[in-house]
Write a protein that holds these residues in place. Sequence first.
Motif: not given
Length: 185
Positions: A12-17, A64-68, A81-83, A85-87, A141-146, A162-164, A167-169
Motif C-alpha cells: 500500500h505504501k509502495l502504491r501511494e509513493a 524509507v517511510d515510518d508512520s504512525g 507502536y502503531s504497527r 497495536v494494529e497487528d 486504503g489500509f491500516g487505520y484508514d477506516p 484524494k488521500k495522497n 495525507s501525512h505520506r
Amino acid sequence: MHKIYFATGNAHKLREAKNILGEVGYEVEQLDCDYPELQADDLETISAYGARWCADKLDRDVMVDDSGIFIDALNGFPGPYSRYVEDHLGNQKVLKLMEGDTNRKAVFRTVVGFCLPGGEPHTFIGEVVGTISLEERGVHGFGYDPIFLYEGQTFGELEDVKKNRVSHRGNAMRKFAHWLESNPR
Ligand code: IMP
C-alpha cells in the motif's frame, strides 16, 4: 526520470509513493531490505536508522517511510507502536478504547528517511490532523484508514489520489522531493 529506491515490504505504501512521487517527476522502485525495527519513542529516530541501515547494506541511496497515528485522548498512543497495536488489537479494539471519549483528535504522521551509502540520514516529516470516527468506514486504503476521519470522510472512503493530496505520506514525500531538487545526487 530520476529514480527513488524505496525500501518497504508494504504494497500500500509502495502504491501511494509511486503516485505521490510520480506526480512530481520521480520513478519509485521497491527495494527488498528488511531493516530491524528500532524500539524508539519517536518516528524520526526509527526512520533515520532504517534509511542508514539499508543504504549501507545495499550500497545505494535509499528512502524509507515510518508512520504512525497519534491519538490525543490516549496521550499520543499508539504513535511509534502503531504497527504492533494494529497487528495485536486492530481498529475495533482501538474504537473500544476510545468509547465515550469526546476528544477524538488524532494526528497521522509519516517520517520519510533518506540516506546515501556512508552518509548521514535526512528526515522529512509529514502530518495530517483529523479525528477518530465512531465506526470503521470505507473499503480503500489500509491500516487505520477506516477510522481516520478527515473533513467528513474517513481515509478508507477516499480513493488513493484524494488521500495522497492531503495525507501525512503525501506531505512528507512532497517535502522530500522538494529537497531533492536543491540536493541532486
Ligand atoms: P509502519 O510505518 O509500517 O511501521 O506503520 C505503522 C502502522 O501504521 C502500521 O500498522 C500501518 O498499517 C499503519 N499505517 C501506516 N501508514 C498508514 C496510512 O497511511 N494509513 C493507515 N494506516 C497506516
